[in-house]
Design a protein around this motif. Structure first.
Motif, mmCIF file in Angstrom:
data_model
loop_
_atom_site.group_PDB
_atom_site.id
_atom_site.type_symbol
_atom_site.label_atom_id
_atom_site.label_comp_id
_atom_site.label_asym_id
_atom_site.label_seq_id
_atom_site.Cartn_x
_atom_site.Cartn_y
_atom_site.Cartn_z
ATOM 1 N N LEU A 89 30.225 48.859 46.255
ATOM 2 C CA LEU A 89 29.288 47.573 45.950
ATOM 3 C C LEU A 89 29.981 46.317 44.907
ATOM 4 O O LEU A 89 30.000 45.498 45.076
ATOM 5 N N GLN A 90 30.536 47.199 43.850
ATOM 6 C CA GLN A 90 31.290 46.321 42.961
ATOM 7 C C GLN A 90 32.464 45.838 43.466
ATOM 8 O O GLN A 90 32.689 44.689 43.303
ATOM 9 N N GLN A 91 33.139 46.287 44.255
ATOM 10 C CA GLN A 91 34.311 45.678 45.067
ATOM 11 C C GLN A 91 33.827 44.477 46.080
ATOM 12 O O GLN A 91 34.381 43.551 45.911
ATOM 13 N N LEU A 92 32.601 44.872 46.555
ATOM 14 C CA LEU A 92 32.065 43.844 47.560
ATOM 15 C C LEU A 92 31.761 42.437 46.697
ATOM 16 O O LEU A 92 31.720 41.446 47.223
ATOM 17 N N ARG A 93 31.023 42.791 45.554
ATOM 18 C CA ARG A 93 30.737 41.890 44.781
ATOM 19 C C ARG A 93 32.148 41.049 44.463
ATOM 20 O O ARG A 93 31.876 39.700 44.307
ATOM 21 N N VAL A 94 33.197 41.618 43.998
ATOM 22 C CA VAL A 94 34.187 40.644 43.760
ATOM 23 C C VAL A 94 34.729 39.996 45.065
ATOM 24 O O VAL A 94 35.119 38.731 44.804
ATOM 25 N N ILE A 95 34.690 40.736 46.141
ATOM 26 C CA ILE A 95 35.158 40.104 47.413
ATOM 27 C C ILE A 95 34.319 38.822 47.661
ATOM 28 O O ILE A 95 34.775 37.694 48.109
ATOM 29 N N PHE A 96 32.915 38.836 47.498
ATOM 30 C CA PHE A 96 32.141 37.867 47.729
ATOM 31 C C PHE A 96 32.306 36.702 46.818
ATOM 32 O O PHE A 96 32.104 35.386 46.940
ATOM 33 N N ALA A 97 32.452 37.179 45.256
ATOM 34 C CA ALA A 97 32.942 35.977 44.682
ATOM 35 C C ALA A 97 34.092 35.391 44.846
ATOM 36 O O ALA A 97 34.187 33.866 44.730
ATOM 37 N N ILE A 98 35.060 35.668 45.408
ATOM 38 C CA ILE A 98 36.206 35.479 45.765
ATOM 39 C C ILE A 98 36.126 34.432 47.068
ATOM 40 O O ILE A 98 36.571 33.076 47.130
ATOM 41 N N TYR A 99 35.398 34.815 47.865
ATOM 42 C CA TYR A 99 34.880 34.260 49.163
ATOM 43 C C TYR A 99 34.072 33.009 48.792
ATOM 44 O O TYR A 99 34.324 31.625 49.376
ATOM 45 N N LYS A 100 33.248 32.742 47.857
ATOM 46 C CA LYS A 100 32.395 31.797 47.447
ATOM 47 C C LYS A 100 33.291 30.695 47.051
ATOM 48 O O LYS A 100 33.168 29.599 47.176
ATOM 49 N N ARG A 101 34.429 31.050 46.387
ATOM 50 C CA ARG A 101 35.356 30.010 45.699
ATOM 51 C C ARG A 101 36.110 29.535 47.020
ATOM 52 O O ARG A 101 36.484 28.257 46.658
ATOM 53 N N TYR A 102 36.606 30.147 47.784
ATOM 54 C CA TYR A 102 37.521 29.759 48.719
ATOM 55 C C TYR A 102 36.487 29.087 50.144
ATOM 56 O O TYR A 102 37.264 28.152 50.523
ATOM 57 N N ASP A 103 35.482 29.474 50.592
ATOM 58 C CA ASP A 103 34.781 28.994 51.417
ATOM 59 C C ASP A 103 33.455 28.556 51.150
ATOM 60 O O ASP A 103 32.695 29.572 50.715
ATOM 61 N N SER A 104 33.003 27.403 51.055
ATOM 62 C CA SER A 104 31.570 26.847 50.710
ATOM 63 C C SER A 104 30.508 26.821 51.760
ATOM 64 O O SER A 104 29.633 26.493 51.477
ATOM 65 N N SER A 105 30.891 27.307 52.927
ATOM 66 C CA SER A 105 30.145 27.325 54.126
ATOM 67 C C SER A 105 28.673 28.132 53.818
ATOM 68 O O SER A 105 27.693 27.694 54.266
ATOM 69 N N ILE A 106 29.034 29.147 53.309
ATOM 70 C CA ILE A 106 28.079 30.230 52.942
ATOM 71 C C ILE A 106 28.009 30.847 51.509
ATOM 72 O O ILE A 106 28.846 31.054 51.085
ATOM 73 N N ASP A 107 26.754 30.648 50.867
ATOM 74 C CA ASP A 107 26.714 31.418 49.777
ATOM 75 C C ASP A 107 26.200 32.794 49.849
ATOM 76 O O ASP A 107 25.026 32.851 50.535
ATOM 77 N N PRO A 108 27.166 33.616 49.659
ATOM 78 C CA PRO A 108 26.645 35.223 49.880
ATOM 79 C C PRO A 108 25.837 35.718 49.053
ATOM 80 O O PRO A 108 25.492 37.081 48.989
ATOM 81 N N SER A 109 25.202 34.994 47.963
ATOM 82 C CA SER A 109 24.605 35.700 46.786
ATOM 83 C C SER A 109 23.414 36.715 47.456
ATOM 84 O O SER A 109 23.298 37.691 46.887
ATOM 85 N N ARG A 110 22.607 36.204 48.068
ATOM 86 C CA ARG A 110 21.525 36.933 48.777
ATOM 87 C C ARG A 110 22.102 38.035 49.895
ATOM 88 O O ARG A 110 21.271 39.118 49.925
ATOM 89 N N ILE A 111 22.901 37.662 50.368
ATOM 90 C CA ILE A 111 23.674 38.830 51.300
ATOM 91 C C ILE A 111 24.032 39.818 50.699
ATOM 92 O O ILE A 111 23.448 40.960 51.028
ATOM 93 N N TYR A 112 24.449 39.555 49.501
ATOM 94 C CA TYR A 112 24.766 40.785 48.493
ATOM 95 C C TYR A 112 23.721 41.678 48.244
ATOM 96 O O TYR A 112 23.758 42.924 48.203
ATOM 97 N N GLU A 113 22.616 41.010 47.852
ATOM 98 C CA GLU A 113 21.452 41.645 47.196
ATOM 99 C C GLU A 113 20.898 42.671 48.467
ATOM 100 O O GLU A 113 20.488 43.579 48.145
ATOM 101 N N GLU A 114 20.898 41.991 49.782
ATOM 102 C CA GLU A 114 20.306 42.911 50.870
ATOM 103 C C GLU A 114 21.247 43.892 51.175
ATOM 104 O O GLU A 114 20.718 45.068 51.264
ATOM 105 N N ILE A 115 22.384 43.676 51.147
ATOM 106 C CA ILE A 115 23.248 45.043 51.467
ATOM 107 C C ILE A 115 23.228 46.083 50.611
ATOM 108 O O ILE A 115 23.213 47.069 50.640
ATOM 109 N N GLN A 116 23.321 45.614 49.157
ATOM 110 C CA GLN A 116 23.082 46.383 48.062
ATOM 111 C C GLN A 116 22.067 47.234 48.121
ATOM 112 O O GLN A 116 21.733 48.612 48.081
#
Length: 464
Positions: A171-198
């Motif tokens: 989950l910690q690794q996924l959080r980092v991946i999502f943070a990188i993704y958010k900077r790279y691609d603005s189409s989707i903010d994965p914040s709530r996605i992470y909460e649900e997967i967690q």
């Protein structure tokens, strides 16, 4: 030396989980080592896997021994044996069984230790028979077949030790991946996605909760004659061990070359297995992975895994149905209301148009009153093109934050659609859907859901 070590430890070769070889990578030295291992283990060398760390980390010289011990301890702790990398073609002059591909479930000593930890040192007496060889293995645990004293065949789903720490690390690794993704691609903010997967991943660690989910599904699908759910054996289950009745079946993909009528019937049974609980009780199985169900000889479906279950408020189910009617009637106001029920916020006209494009793709098979494939081309290419186009439009519009509720609904729809593609099924999806939503009453669903959750001991999962 190996024979002496086994003798002094009182261990038979067949009791070994694995052998960690020196594996230096020098042809003659490796052959000598392999012959010595073969001499020590005898015929067990054909069954006991051998692996070597050096293919992964190189020759660390004086540090090699402690490194290999560390890998062994991790393998025993996690319950997995990693492959020997860079060993595509084992030397035929090395008479041992090199573990090369995938992750191998741990062996008999591991199983004995884990079962004793869950049921006590006399655990073996509670079964008439217990197969120490895993019948199946997954990311969180492995399954063993057993027989109870009353003759029932059961499956014992045994969790690997210390898996919680591994999940938290993931989950910690996924959080980092999502943070990188958010900077790279603005189409989707994965914040709530992470909460649900967690939340769902942490729930999957609790096998006692999964057992209650299983009881819930037995109740919800009791009127579905072609879908079967195991029964939990509560007295032989804990938070890390789930014992259930064994259901015989074959993998669904073994039927992909059957005749059209057979494949269509399987698709119908799968559709009802997934969506009857949703439209009657507001519950969705969030993991339509091919390993989570099997097919019986009469083409009925066995559902086997209930770790990833999502329970929705009744109003959310209404929002799903409302969005269908909004698309059919081209009712924009109803679509906006449905998206807001789903949990989308701050919707501009542009975002509504983009969401409608994705929704039309997902709901498309339900909107035509005819038998048809789930996707007319019977490939995933159309879905891929739609996803790419929607992502580009979202990027240009400034992006969107999908609500938590969206995550596993979307996963179930896409995953189940993939199953129907594999089956090349041609079904009237519209009529199946109409049957499920006929007479829908949001208040009646709320009452059914609360009663079913209470019956299964899941009162804490009731949602307002």
């Amino acid at each position: 030396m190996s024979q002496l070590a086994l003798s002094e430890a009182g261990i038979a070769p067949d009791d070994l989980d694995h052998v960690n070889a020196h594996g230096l990578g020098v042809v003659e030295l490796d052959r000598r080592e392999a012959r010595a291992i073969r001499q020590a283990l005898g015929s067990a060398a054909d069954r006991v896997p051998l692996w070597a760390v050096k293919g992964s980390v190189g020759n660390m010289g004086p540090a090699a021994g402690v490194t290999e011990i560390g890998f062994d301890l991790l393998a025993m702790q996690k319950g997995h044996l990693p492959p020997s990398v860079n060993c595509r073609h084992p030397d035929p002059e090395c008479p041992v069984t090199v573990h090369r591909e995938g992750v191998r479930p741990m062996g008999k000593p591991f199983v004995r230790r884990r079962m004793a930890a869950e049921l006590g040192p006399d655990w073996r007496s509670r079964f008439a028979e217990f197969d120490l060889e895993a019948a199946a293995a997954a990311s969180l645990g492995q399954v063993h077949r057993a027989t109870l004293h009353d003759g029932r065949a059961v499956a014992c789903k045994l969790q690997y030790p210390a898996i919680e720490s591994a999940v938290e690390a993931d989950l910690q690794q996924l959080r980092v991946i999502f943070a990188i993704y958010k900077r790279y691609d603005s189409s989707i903010d994965p914040s709530r996605i992470y909460e649900e997967i967690q939340a769902r991943l942490r729930e999957e660690l609790d096998y006692a909760r999964e057992g209650r989910h299983m009881a819930l599904y037995r109740e919800m699908l009791a009127a579905e004659p072609h879908v079967h759910v195991p029964e939990v054996v509560t007295e032989l289950s804990t938070r890390r061990l789930l014992t259930m009745t064994w259901l015989d079946g074959v993998p669904l993909l073994s039927m992909k070359d059957a005749d059209q009528a057979t494949r269509d019937r399987l698709a119908l049974n799968m559709f009802r297995a997934w969506y009857r609980p949703f439209y009657d009780y507001g519950v969705i199985h969030g993991d339509p992975h091919l390993g989570n169900y099997t097919v019986r000889p009469d083409l009925d479906i066995n559902l086997l895994d209930f770790g990833c279950i999502r329970i929705f408020p009744a109003r959310f189910v209404k929002g799903v149905i409302d969005l269908y009617w909004a698309l059919v009637r081209d009712d924009r106001d109803l679509a906006v209301s449905a998206y807001e029920i789903w949990g989308f916020k701050d919707l501009s006209d542009e975002l509504i148009d983009i969401l409608n494009e994705w929704a039309r793709f997902l709901y498309g098979p339900l909107m035509e009153d005819r038998s048809r494939p789930i996707e007319e081309t019977n490939t995933s290419q159309v879905g891929r093109r739609v996803a790419i186009r929607v992502a580009q439009r979202l990027r240009e519009a400034g992006g969107v934050m999908p609500p938590r509720e969206f995550v596993f609904m979307d996963r179930a729809a896409i995953g189940l659609g993939g199953v129907f593609l594999h089956l090349r099924a041609e079904v009237n999806w519209h009529r199946l859907f109409m049957e499920l939503i006929e007479g829908f009453d949001v208040d009646a669903l709320d009452r059914r859901q609360r009663a079913a959750l209470t019956s299964a001991g899941l009162e804490d999962e009731a949602v307002a």
